[in-house]
Design a protein around this motif. Structure first.
Motif, PDB file in Angstrom:
ATOM      1  N   ASN A  68      28.404  27.996  52.099  1.00  0.00           N
ATOM      2  CA  ASN A  68      27.764  28.978  51.223  1.00  0.00           C
ATOM      3  C   ASN A  68      28.071  28.641  49.766  1.00  0.00           C
ATOM      4  O   ASN A  68      29.230  28.660  49.352  1.00  0.00           O
ATOM      5  N   PRO A  69      27.043  28.348  48.968  1.00  0.00           N
ATOM      6  CA  PRO A  69      27.291  28.000  47.557  1.00  0.00           C
ATOM      7  C   PRO A  69      27.989  29.114  46.774  1.00  0.00           C
ATOM      8  O   PRO A  69      28.711  28.831  45.811  1.00  0.00           O
ATOM      9  N   ALA A  70      27.782  30.365  47.191  1.00  0.00           N
ATOM     10  CA  ALA A  70      28.404  31.480  46.471  1.00  0.00           C
ATOM     11  C   ALA A  70      29.925  31.406  46.572  1.00  0.00           C
ATOM     12  O   ALA A  70      30.643  31.596  45.573  1.00  0.00           O
ATOM     13  N   TYR A  71      30.438  31.110  47.761  1.00  0.00           N
ATOM     14  CA  TYR A  71      31.889  31.045  47.929  1.00  0.00           C
ATOM     15  C   TYR A  71      32.468  29.779  47.309  1.00  0.00           C
ATOM     16  O   TYR A  71      33.597  29.791  46.797  1.00  0.00           O
ATOM     17  N   ILE A  72      31.708  28.694  47.351  1.00  0.00           N
ATOM     18  CA  ILE A  72      32.142  27.486  46.652  1.00  0.00           C
ATOM     19  C   ILE A  72      32.235  27.767  45.156  1.00  0.00           C
ATOM     20  O   ILE A  72      33.156  27.323  44.466  1.00  0.00           O
ATOM     21  N   GLY A  73      31.273  28.542  44.634  1.00  0.00           N
ATOM     22  CA  GLY A  73      31.309  28.920  43.221  1.00  0.00           C
ATOM     23  C   GLY A  73      32.512  29.778  42.887  1.00  0.00           C
ATOM     24  O   GLY A  73      33.107  29.637  41.816  1.00  0.00           O
ATOM     25  N   LEU A  75      35.419  29.702  44.443  1.00  0.00           N
ATOM     26  CA  LEU A  75      36.576  28.808  44.430  1.00  0.00           C
ATOM     27  C   LEU A  75      36.607  27.970  43.152  1.00  0.00           C
ATOM     28  O   LEU A  75      37.677  27.777  42.553  1.00  0.00           O
ATOM     29  N   ARG A  76      35.430  27.496  42.726  1.00  0.00           N
ATOM     30  CA  ARG A  76      35.371  26.695  41.507  1.00  0.00           C
ATOM     31  C   ARG A  76      35.758  27.527  40.293  1.00  0.00           C
ATOM     32  O   ARG A  76      36.500  27.067  39.415  1.00  0.00           O
ATOM     33  N   THR A  77      35.287  28.764  40.236  1.00  0.00           N
ATOM     34  CA  THR A  77      35.646  29.660  39.132  1.00  0.00           C
ATOM     35  C   THR A  77      37.151  29.905  39.095  1.00  0.00           C
ATOM     36  O   THR A  77      37.773  29.885  38.024  1.00  0.00           O
ATOM     37  N   THR A  78      37.745  30.141  40.263  1.00  0.00           N
ATOM     38  CA  THR A  78      39.189  30.368  40.338  1.00  0.00           C
ATOM     39  C   THR A  78      39.965  29.165  39.819  1.00  0.00           C
ATOM     40  O   THR A  78      40.913  29.311  39.037  1.00  0.00           O
ATOM     41  N   LEU A  79      39.565  27.976  40.233  1.00  0.00           N
ATOM     42  CA  LEU A  79      40.248  26.761  39.786  1.00  0.00           C
ATOM     43  C   LEU A  79      40.050  26.527  38.295  1.00  0.00           C
ATOM     44  O   LEU A  79      40.990  26.141  37.581  1.00  0.00           O
ATOM     45  N   GLN A  80      38.831  26.745  37.797  1.00  0.00           N
ATOM     46  CA  GLN A  80      38.564  26.540  36.372  1.00  0.00           C
ATOM     47  C   GLN A  80      39.421  27.464  35.517  1.00  0.00           C
ATOM     48  O   GLN A  80      40.057  27.031  34.549  1.00  0.00           O
ATOM     49  N   ILE A  81      39.434  28.748  35.860  1.00  0.00           N
ATOM     50  CA  ILE A  81      40.220  29.711  35.092  1.00  0.00           C
ATOM     51  C   ILE A  81      41.703  29.370  35.172  1.00  0.00           C
ATOM     52  O   ILE A  81      42.423  29.399  34.168  1.00  0.00           O
ATOM     53  N   SER A  82      42.176  29.019  36.366  1.00  0.00           N
ATOM     54  CA  SER A  82      43.601  28.705  36.548  1.00  0.00           C
ATOM     55  C   SER A  82      44.007  27.494  35.724  1.00  0.00           C
ATOM     56  O   SER A  82      45.070  27.492  35.091  1.00  0.00           O
ATOM     57  N   CYS A  83      43.161  26.449  35.709  1.00  0.00           N
ATOM     58  CA  CYS A  83      43.486  25.241  34.942  1.00  0.00           C
ATOM     59  C   CYS A  83      43.489  25.517  33.443  1.00  0.00           C
ATOM     60  O   CYS A  83      44.405  25.086  32.726  1.00  0.00           O
ATOM     61  N   VAL A  84      42.487  26.240  32.949  1.00  0.00           N
ATOM     62  CA  VAL A  84      42.411  26.532  31.517  1.00  0.00           C
ATOM     63  C   VAL A  84      43.586  27.396  31.078  1.00  0.00           C
ATOM     64  O   VAL A  84      44.225  27.134  30.053  1.00  0.00           O
ATOM     65  N   ILE A 233      44.495  41.659  39.213  1.00  0.00           N
ATOM     66  CA  ILE A 233      44.298  42.790  38.304  1.00  0.00           C
ATOM     67  C   ILE A 233      43.534  42.381  37.047  1.00  0.00           C
ATOM     68  O   ILE A 233      42.518  43.000  36.686  1.00  0.00           O
ATOM     69  N   THR A 234      44.006  41.353  36.360  1.00  0.00           N
ATOM     70  CA  THR A 234      43.414  40.973  35.077  1.00  0.00           C
ATOM     71  C   THR A 234      41.976  40.493  35.205  1.00  0.00           C
ATOM     72  O   THR A 234      41.104  40.958  34.459  1.00  0.00           O
ATOM     73  N   PRO A 235      41.640  39.576  36.135  1.00  0.00           N
ATOM     74  CA  PRO A 235      40.224  39.200  36.267  1.00  0.00           C
ATOM     75  C   PRO A 235      39.336  40.360  36.678  1.00  0.00           C
ATOM     76  O   PRO A 235      38.188  40.456  36.228  1.00  0.00           O
ATOM     77  N   ALA A 236      39.862  41.259  37.517  1.00  0.00           N
ATOM     78  CA  ALA A 236      39.052  42.380  37.973  1.00  0.00           C
ATOM     79  C   ALA A 236      38.725  43.350  36.844  1.00  0.00           C
ATOM     80  O   ALA A 236      37.645  43.943  36.819  1.00  0.00           O
ATOM     81  N   LEU A 237      39.645  43.511  35.888  1.00  0.00           N
ATOM     82  CA  LEU A 237      39.431  44.468  34.805  1.00  0.00           C
ATOM     83  C   LEU A 237      38.764  43.846  33.580  1.00  0.00           C
ATOM     84  O   LEU A 237      38.053  44.537  32.850  1.00  0.00           O
ATOM     85  N   LEU A 238      39.000  42.566  33.335  1.00  0.00           N
ATOM     86  CA  LEU A 238      38.496  41.935  32.113  1.00  0.00           C
ATOM     87  C   LEU A 238      37.300  41.023  32.351  1.00  0.00           C
ATOM     88  O   LEU A 238      36.620  40.645  31.389  1.00  0.00           O
ATOM     89  N   GLY A 239      37.050  40.627  33.591  1.00  0.00           N
ATOM     90  CA  GLY A 239      36.003  39.659  33.881  1.00  0.00           C
ATOM     91  C   GLY A 239      34.636  40.295  34.084  1.00  0.00           C
ATOM     92  O   GLY A 239      34.496  41.506  34.252  1.00  0.00           O
ATOM     93  N   GLY A 240      33.622  39.434  34.064  1.00  0.00           N
ATOM     94  CA  GLY A 240      32.252  39.852  34.300  1.00  0.00           C
ATOM     95  C   GLY A 240      31.769  39.396  35.664  1.00  0.00           C
ATOM     96  O   GLY A 240      32.550  38.914  36.496  1.00  0.00           O
ATOM     97  N   VAL A 241      30.456  39.515  35.895  1.00  0.00           N
ATOM     98  CA  VAL A 241      29.893  39.165  37.205  1.00  0.00           C
ATOM     99  C   VAL A 241      30.000  37.665  37.479  1.00  0.00           C
ATOM    100  O   VAL A 241      29.970  37.240  38.640  1.00  0.00           O
ATOM    101  N   SER A 242      30.109  36.854  36.439  1.00  0.00           N
ATOM    102  CA  SER A 242      30.204  35.407  36.628  1.00  0.00           C
ATOM    103  C   SER A 242      31.655  34.935  36.692  1.00  0.00           C
ATOM    104  O   SER A 242      31.892  33.722  36.736  1.00  0.00           O
ATOM    105  N   VAL A 244      34.009  36.098  39.052  1.00  0.00           N
ATOM    106  CA  VAL A 244      34.595  36.571  40.301  1.00  0.00           C
ATOM    107  C   VAL A 244      35.524  35.493  40.849  1.00  0.00           C
ATOM    108  O   VAL A 244      35.126  34.339  41.022  1.00  0.00           O
ATOM    109  N   THR A 245      36.762  35.863  41.099  1.00  0.00           N
ATOM    110  CA  THR A 245      37.748  34.935  41.648  1.00  0.00           C
ATOM    111  C   THR A 245      37.918  35.186  43.138  1.00  0.00           C
ATOM    112  O   THR A 245      37.413  36.163  43.693  1.00  0.00           O
ATOM    113  N   ILE A 246      38.675  34.303  43.783  1.00  0.00           N
ATOM    114  CA  ILE A 246      38.822  34.416  45.232  1.00  0.00           C
ATOM    115  C   ILE A 246      39.568  35.692  45.621  1.00  0.00           C
ATOM    116  O   ILE A 246      39.283  36.297  46.653  1.00  0.00           O
TER     117      ILE A 246
END
Length: 587
Positions: A68-73, A75-84, A233-242, A244-246
């Motif tokens: 499912n591309p949505a779940y791959i996305g 995971l990719r979002t989680t890794l991108q945010i974590s690395c940055v 907590i922080t991604p859930a309160l500060l993040g947008g629809v794009s 979404v972390t794992i």
């Protein structure tokens, strides 16, 4: 002829020296190890079984994630945010840790306050501070508008900018403290020797200090990256629809859709990712040493690999001499000034929230139109807030009692006992604070459902105790390691038995550490949100849960007052710790 001892020979020798049977002190580890096995290991095992659809075994859930591309996305979002966030945290944290090691007394005191106060402050309170700072009508936008730098508010909240800013602020102490632990042990005479041999300040730093600080740097990066992977907590309160972390997807599956098997599969993916990062990091530095443990089984081959890994730094020393004259030294005050500026930024969010809590306005406005205690009056007069506070205190007291008792016994057993598999026991004790809290909370929920403790205060206290025990163990182990053994030998020489020695010598000396550990365990339970979301399942309204609902539904200045009170409590914990430390030093 030189003879090299291999790691295999060291391990064989260590096993031969270990006693065949546990020593008396080692038996103190039994209650705590059983507690962690039942409420930590078993839940993770149960989670793994659910992810494979037990008892009807299947890998369909993992196939769904992979296809499912949505779940791959996600995971990719989680890794991108974590690395940055990890990279940004390193850049901002290293100067502070360096200044804490090399600065004067006043500078070190200020920097330590700036690091420790946010560390002890609730993650929810700090995240709420960024909601206030970054909102459309928040502090930063108000300042930009008043300065005329923008004509309309800038979108800083509910996007990637807000998530990265908030997460970086939250995890910076986790990067600074491990680096400080290692940097404090570096002999400053080595730097002076390098300078005396003609090295510039920059060359001395690159060829001496930086290589020696790499273990703490690696451990800090490891801790921060793992925490970022499991952030909720922080991604859930500060993040947008794009954004979404794992962890947010796990919450949606388990709490929102009650899809336990698929939520367990997502949790297993996150758990495997964390284990892989831990394994990779352990190749470079054993994290347990930073947490107060040492193990004689650490092989010489690891030390050799770390030394080989820093050789490239030694080769740029000559180039650094040429580069140094082009860098502004600011009279040698560049690093302290920059570190002080970063420390102010660390303190700024919590200070702003405290400032706004005294606003006379019924909504957030900066600067405040007047000062009033109305937000605190609303809190103390609202039965919902007070009931939630009492509930949090009641749960925290239960969790603190369990964590302090079991953690203290584990600490004594690990420090003074001898048992086979001590390394595995240390890993078990430290795992609850390394594993993602969301995964542990989800796994604990699945087990508590089986015994009917889900949605109960006692079940929630059990989860909090599991998370608090490692902190108690680390604090008490550090205290036991620093005890002067001559006191005990003197008592024995005067005829005191083991129990009398423990009661009259060891217990009074360890009591300050136990008090600090109990305070910290209470604070961990009192400020928790994640466990309440999964184990409380809407039946338990704690104070952080009330804050969570207020932030997600209707932000009002009363939340600022509650967050300020939490910060005041954290300050009290720090003050008590400092006071007890001074008394110990004087005794």
């Amino acid at each position: 002829m030189a003879y090299t001892i291999s790691s295999t020979e060291i391990q064989k020798t260590t096993r031969a020296l270990q006693p065949a049977r546990p020593t008396p002190w080692a038996w103190l580890m039994l209650p705590g190890s059983i507690f962690l096995a039942v409420l930590f290991v078993v839940p993770l095992g149960w989670l793994l079984l659910l992810s494979f659809g037990a008892p009807d075994w299947t890998i369909a859930h993992f196939v769904r994630i992979a296809q499912n591309p949505a779940y791959i996305g996600v995971l990719r979002t989680t890794l991108q945010i974590s690395c940055v966030v990890t990279a940004l945290t390193f850049v901002l944290s290293y100067p502070i840790a360096y200044a804490l090691t090399t600065g004067g007394t006043k500078l070190r005191t200020f920097l330590l306050i700036a690091v420790v106060l946010p560390f002890f402050t609730s993650v929810l309170a700090r995240t709420f501070a960024w909601v206030v700072l970054l909102g459309r009508n928040g502090v930063i936008n108000e300042i930009l508008l008043q300065l005329g730098w923008v004509s309309q508010p800038v979108a800083l909240l509910y996007n990637r900018i807000g998530v990265i800013a908030g997460m970086t602020h939250v995890v910076m102490p986790l990067m600074i403290l491990p680096m400080l632990t290692v940097m404090s042990s570096i002999d400053q005479r080595l730097l002076r020797a390098a300078r005396a041999n003609g090295a510039s300040p920059l060359a001395a730093f690159l060829t001496v200090f930086l290589p020696l600080s790499l273990p703490g740097l690696i451990a800090g990066i490891l801790l921060v990256f793992i925490n970022c992977l499991g952030f909720y907590i922080t991604p859930a309160l500060l993040g947008g629809v794009s954004d979404v972390t794992i962890t947010m997807e796990i919450s949606a599956q388990v709490v929102g859709q009650l899809n336990w098997n698929f939520g367990a599969a997502l949790s297993t993916v996150l758990l495997v990712a964390v284990m892989a990062v831990l394994w990779l990091g352990s190749r470079f530095f054993p994290i347990e040493q930073l947490l107060g443990f040492s193990d004689d089984k650490i092989g010489l081959d690891k030390t050799a690999r770390r030394q080989m890994g820093t050789q490239w730094l030694m080769r740029i020393g000559s180039a650094a001499n040429a580069l140094d004259r082009w860098l502004p030294s600011m009279g040698g005050r560049g690093i302290p000034i920059f570190a002080s500026f970063l420390a102010v930024l660390l303190l700024l969010p919590v200070v702003i929230v405290a400032y706004l809590s005294f606003s006379a306005s019924s909504y957030f406005v900066f600067p405040v139109p007047g000062y009033s205690l109305q937000n605190y009056e609303r809190y103390f007069s609202d039965p919902l807030w007070l009931r939630a506070t009492v509930t949090s205190i009641r749960i925290a007291l239960m969790a603190t009692t369990m964590a302090t008792m079991l953690g203290a016994m584990l600490a004594f057993g690990l420090s003074r006992g001898r048992i086979r598999g001590r390394g595995a026991m240390i890993a078990l004790v430290l795992s609850p604070i390394i594993m993602p809290t969301v995964v542990v909370a989800v796994a604990t929920y699945f087990v508590l459902v089986q015994v009917g403790l889900q949605g109960t205060e006692f079940g929630l206290a059990l989860g909090h105790a599991v998370h608090a025990i490692p902190y108690v163990v680390v604090i008490v182990v550090a205290n036991l390691r620093d005890l002067n053994p001559t006191y005990e030998r003197a008592a024995r020489s005067l005829g005191a038995g083991p129990l009398a020695t423990f009661r009259t010598i060891i217990a009074p000396l360890v009591m300050p550490a136990l008090i600090v550990a109990a305070f910290l365990a209470f604070l961990i339970s009192f400020d928790d949100v994640v466990y309440v979301l999964f184990l409380g399942i809407g039946r338990i309204a704690t104070l952080p849960m009330r804050m969570w609902e207020g932030i997600t539904q209707d932000i009002n200045p009363t939340i600022a007052a509650v967050a300020t009170l939490q910060m005041v409590f954290a300050t009290i914990v720090i003050f008590v710790n400092t006071l007890l430390g001074r008394r110990k030093a004087q005794s």
